[in-house]
Design a protein around this motif. Structure first.
Motif, mmCIF file in Angstrom:
data_model
loop_
_atom_site.group_PDB
_atom_site.id
_atom_site.type_symbol
_atom_site.label_atom_id
_atom_site.label_comp_id
_atom_site.label_asym_id
_atom_site.label_seq_id
_atom_site.Cartn_x
_atom_site.Cartn_y
_atom_site.Cartn_z
ATOM 1 N N ARG A 227 0.990 -1.099 0.163
ATOM 2 C CA ARG A 227 -0.020 0.066 -0.045
ATOM 3 C C ARG A 227 1.012 1.225 -0.292
ATOM 4 O O ARG A 227 1.388 1.495 1.000
ATOM 5 N N SER A 228 0.680 2.089 -1.107
ATOM 6 C CA SER A 228 1.738 3.073 -1.266
ATOM 7 C C SER A 228 1.062 4.446 -1.385
ATOM 8 O O SER A 228 0.054 4.650 -2.062
ATOM 9 N N GLN A 229 1.715 5.356 -0.931
ATOM 10 C CA GLN A 229 1.385 6.768 -1.187
ATOM 11 C C GLN A 229 1.582 7.296 -2.595
ATOM 12 O O GLN A 229 1.353 8.212 -2.945
ATOM 13 N N TYR A 230 2.443 6.312 -3.181
ATOM 14 C CA TYR A 230 3.006 6.637 -4.645
ATOM 15 C C TYR A 230 2.672 5.460 -5.636
ATOM 16 O O TYR A 230 2.008 4.607 -5.119
ATOM 17 N N ALA A 231 2.760 6.032 -6.794
ATOM 18 C CA ALA A 231 2.689 5.103 -8.101
ATOM 19 C C ALA A 231 3.459 3.976 -8.114
ATOM 20 O O ALA A 231 4.152 3.813 -9.248
ATOM 21 N N ALA A 232 3.892 3.320 -6.950
ATOM 22 C CA ALA A 232 5.041 2.228 -7.137
ATOM 23 C C ALA A 232 4.704 1.088 -8.223
ATOM 24 O O ALA A 232 5.610 0.573 -8.732
ATOM 25 N N VAL A 233 3.575 0.814 -8.043
ATOM 26 C CA VAL A 233 2.882 -0.125 -8.991
ATOM 27 C C VAL A 233 3.171 0.096 -10.447
ATOM 28 O O VAL A 233 3.583 -0.731 -11.496
ATOM 29 N N SER A 234 2.914 1.310 -11.013
ATOM 30 C CA SER A 234 2.733 1.653 -12.395
ATOM 31 C C SER A 234 4.525 1.913 -12.504
ATOM 32 O O SER A 234 4.733 1.635 -13.663
ATOM 33 N N LEU A 235 4.902 2.281 -11.818
ATOM 34 C CA LEU A 235 6.558 2.695 -11.911
ATOM 35 C C LEU A 235 7.239 1.220 -12.275
ATOM 36 O O LEU A 235 7.993 1.204 -13.214
ATOM 37 N N VAL B 275 5.489 -14.979 -10.627
ATOM 38 C CA VAL B 275 5.122 -14.038 -9.595
ATOM 39 C C VAL B 275 4.275 -12.922 -10.390
ATOM 40 O O VAL B 275 4.605 -12.488 -11.695
ATOM 41 N N GLU B 276 3.042 -12.622 -9.752
ATOM 42 C CA GLU B 276 2.244 -11.773 -10.227
ATOM 43 C C GLU B 276 2.188 -10.631 -9.497
ATOM 44 O O GLU B 276 2.210 -10.626 -8.048
ATOM 45 N N VAL B 277 1.924 -9.276 -10.134
ATOM 46 C CA VAL B 277 1.579 -8.007 -9.349
ATOM 47 C C VAL B 277 0.370 -7.589 -9.720
ATOM 48 O O VAL B 277 -0.280 -7.169 -10.966
ATOM 49 N N ILE B 278 -0.802 -7.693 -8.786
ATOM 50 C CA ILE B 278 -2.118 -7.463 -9.028
ATOM 51 C C ILE B 278 -2.723 -6.122 -8.254
ATOM 52 O O ILE B 278 -2.666 -6.013 -7.081
ATOM 53 N N PRO B 279 -2.605 -5.233 -9.214
ATOM 54 C CA PRO B 279 -3.205 -3.921 -8.735
ATOM 55 C C PRO B 279 -4.516 -4.135 -8.025
ATOM 56 O O PRO B 279 -5.606 -4.732 -8.410
ATOM 57 N N LEU B 280 -4.685 -3.313 -6.832
ATOM 58 C CA LEU B 280 -6.044 -3.240 -5.933
ATOM 59 C C LEU B 280 -6.293 -1.952 -5.755
ATOM 60 O O LEU B 280 -5.628 -0.963 -5.594
ATOM 61 N N ASP B 281 -7.695 -1.775 -5.746
ATOM 62 C CA ASP B 281 -8.437 -0.376 -5.266
ATOM 63 C C ASP B 281 -8.031 -0.490 -3.577
ATOM 64 O O ASP B 281 -7.799 -1.142 -3.063
ATOM 65 N N ARG B 282 -8.158 0.936 -3.163
ATOM 66 C CA ARG B 282 -7.918 1.199 -1.871
ATOM 67 C C ARG B 282 -8.713 0.225 -0.925
ATOM 68 O O ARG B 282 -8.124 -0.081 -0.075
ATOM 69 N N ALA B 283 -10.000 0.175 -1.294
ATOM 70 C CA ALA B 283 -10.728 -0.480 -0.388
ATOM 71 C C ALA B 283 -10.354 -2.147 -0.321
ATOM 72 O O ALA B 283 -10.581 -2.548 0.873
ATOM 73 N N THR B 284 -10.251 -2.555 -1.274
ATOM 74 C CA THR B 284 -9.771 -4.034 -1.535
ATOM 75 C C THR B 284 -8.668 -4.375 -0.749
ATOM 76 O O THR B 284 -8.320 -5.336 -0.239
ATOM 77 N N ALA B 285 -7.561 -3.186 -0.851
ATOM 78 C CA ALA B 285 -6.319 -3.359 -0.166
ATOM 79 C C ALA B 285 -6.505 -3.593 1.358
ATOM 80 O O ALA B 285 -5.957 -4.059 1.968
ATOM 81 N N ALA B 286 -7.437 -2.428 1.464
ATOM 82 C CA ALA B 286 -7.499 -2.340 3.177
ATOM 83 C C ALA B 286 -8.301 -3.723 3.711
ATOM 84 O O ALA B 286 -8.051 -4.164 4.802
ATOM 85 N N PHE B 287 -9.131 -4.297 3.060
ATOM 86 C CA PHE B 287 -10.018 -5.693 3.095
ATOM 87 C C PHE B 287 -8.687 -6.756 3.228
ATOM 88 O O PHE B 287 -8.768 -7.527 4.218
#
Lengths: 98, 254
Positions: B160-168, B198-210
């Protein structure tokens, strides 16, 4: 904020729906699992002194003193950055930290 | 203080200003100091290259020269303390976060955390997905569902990042154009190795919180309540479907 309480029925509905949406494989056995590790990811092996070198000591010298001056100079500058004064990722010269 | 030869050797390895430890000799009578310098250099170079390999996106973001300088500083305080080199660098993301010269790139540390999570996921225990039978059993007792605990796959890591670490990260795999990445956009992702990749699966904020609630061991009922209290837009159906589909869920228990 008011505290929410989710009922068992709501959870059952959600889980049931999710299962049908996800259309799961029947069991793990259906997955073909054949794992062939090389030995490790590249660069994680024991003797790694660089291309064309052996562990006999021909790697390029990389541990000379602690005086360095470098700036982040990679792809950060290629990004658009609306909040940055330059419109891109920034480079800042920096002083030795030690 | 009583110093062991091993401690002297280790100390001299870390500090090029120190002379070679006493008592060394070479089989052909050549100067052991020069030979020790060679050994010291190889140790450091190999460890820097191990870091470059694990944190290759970080390296590309800052450039090779900066990365190597930063890695050298890190090595001064963080020599490997585990014989498995794949576990070397666990504190590197935290080091980057505190590394003053890199402070102009605040997204760097989270990018490193993502790369570290990918390596750990790669080496995590193999495990199959939840079977449909297991889920049907759970569904057959709906009154117990709020008490159900769902553990995640052993390879699962949440970012969970404050930045676009996944897109980067994705931009440096040529998955998206780098010029379109806004590094200041918060992003979340689940790093997972359900099969061989290994997969990198983007999550929305709510799903990440869950997902974070599940990782923390909350029951399903508590996890949903907690998430809804902080994210009113939480879509439980979609979150569960995504986690099931990507084989992120591992074991059910009560």
């Amino acid at each position: 904020m008011a505290k929410t309480t989710t009922t068992a029925a709501a959870l059952a509905l959600a889980l049931g729906t999710a299962i049908s949406v996800a259309s799961l494989p029947a069991s793990a056995d259906e997955m073909k699992m054949e794992k062939c590790y090389g030995v490790a990811l590249k660069g994680q092996n024991d003797c790694k002194a660089g291309p064309g070198t052996t562990c006999a000591g021909t790697a390029k010298k990389d541990y000379q003193g602690n005086a360095f001056k470098a700036v982040p100079a990679g792809t950060c500058t290629q990004m658009e950055s609306p909040t940055s004064p330059t419109g891109h990722g920034q480079l800042e010269a920096f002083e030795e930290t030690m | 203080m009583n110093r062991t030869p091993e401690a002297d050797f280790r100390q001299a390895l870390l500090n090029p200003e120190l002379s070679a430890p006493a008592g060394l000799w070479a089989w052909n009578g050549s100067d052991p100091t020069t030979r020790f310098d060679v050994y010291r250099n190889n140790v450091i170079v190999s460890l820097i290259e191990a870091l470059e390999s694990t944190f290759s996106v970080v390296q590309r973001l800052v450039g090779e020269q900066f990365f190597r300088a930063m890695a050298r500083e890190y090595l001064r305080e963080h020599m490997p303390n585990h014989p498995v080199l794949a576990r070397f660098g666990d504190s590197f993301p935290g080091f980057i976060a505190e590394f003053e010269p890199a402070s102009s790139l605040p997204y760097l540390a989270d990018t490193a955390r993502l790369e570290w999570a990918r390596v750990q996921a790669y080496h995590a225990m193999d495990a199959g997905p939840l079977s449909a039978e297991t889920l049907q059993v759970a569904l057959s007792e709906p009154e117990r569902l709020p008490q159900l605990r769902i553990s995640l796959h052993p390879s699962a890591h949440l970012l969970r990042s404050q930045y676009a670490a996944v897109s980067l990260w994705a931009a440096h795999q040529d998955l998206i154009p780098l010029s379109q990445v806004d590094p200041w956009q918060p992003e979340q992702a689940l790093i997972l190795r359900p099969q061989l990749e290994v997969e990198v699966i983007p999550l929305d904020r709510a799903t990440a919180a869950f997902t974070a609630c599940l990782i923390d061991g909350l029951t399903l009922g508590a996890a949903v309540d907690e998430t809804l209290n902080t994210h009113s837009d939480f879509d439980l159906n979609a979150a569960l479907a995504l986690l099931l589909q990507r084989q992120a869920l591992h074991v059910l228990s009560y």
